[in-house]
Design an enzyme around this catalytic site. Sequence first.
Site, PDB file in Angstrom:
ATOM      1  CG  ASP A 138      -4.508  -1.518  -2.873  1.00 49.44           C
ATOM      2  OD1 ASP A 138      -4.965  -0.761  -1.677  1.00 49.44           O
ATOM      3  OD2 ASP A 138      -5.180  -1.774  -3.521  1.00 49.44           O
ATOM      4  CE  LYS A 139       5.093  -3.337  -0.974  1.00 50.41           C
ATOM      5  NZ  LYS A 139       5.676  -4.649  -0.087  1.00 50.41           N
TER       6      LYS A 139
END
Length: 303
Positions: A138-139
């Site tokens: 995830d970011k």
Amino acid sequence: MSFQTHTVTPEQNQIRIDKLLSEINPDRSRSQIQIWIAEGYVEVNERQVKANYKCEEGDVIEWQIPEVKALEITAENIPLDIMYEDSDLLVVNKPRGMVVHPSAGHGSGTLVNALLYHCNDLSGINGVERPGIVHRLDKDTSGLLVVAKHDQAHIGLSEQFANREVERKYIALVHGEIPHETGIIDAPIGRDPKNRQRMAVVDNGKSAVTNFHVLKHFPDYSFIECKLETGRTHQIRVHMRYIGYPLVGDPLYGPRKTIDLGGQALHAKKVGFTHPITGKWLEFESAIPTYFNDALKIIEKMY
């Protein structure tokens, strides 16, 4: 996501499934189809098979393939923290806040943009948008990511992920003091029917298993290490919320009242796998990043 089916004919009896699907989908390479199979997009008679499965007359093949939209991806001179590199693959320590590959709203500044500047030889199996990307973070999850430089390496790595042969360990900060030292969460994950932006534990979800143990207890928080057996989207975030201990700073699955970190306190600290070409076992570990240490200090000062 397109959905297709095919019933095996007498003439197609005993043909390998990867070969058959490449004939049915002439615009897709056999390497691409092997990745679909390894990543669980293909089922025969409602069960997953391997690429060397020999089809039998009457078999019902079903496959779901994400639509690939062509994007013009620009190479960008973005610094990379490379833990390992050879002619087949890289291991990158992704910083928090970096998106892995371009998508709507994230056309630049991604890991893929940086990789294209760093090297010309990335696998093309996942299309123009995700060259070399075998798995994702995830970011706002920092840590170790494996990147393939060519299709053979990509296939070998993807099969290891699919067969649960890759060792992955994460550290996380969660709300609540977990009363025991270890635990196993075995709960299927799928799209949340009430919110399509989130994942959730659902009866018809894909198998997901997370092992965890507590590294340090606090009165209202726990510092934990998680070991993944599967790699579902948002797996640790969903599983920890499911058992009542959501991640600190998680804007999607955590409580409104949390420590403002600009994202979840989750770091992929260790990855181990067999080199897809040489057969040698490789293992890498990254240090706890500054933002994570800062969050620990905030919690320690509370008590």
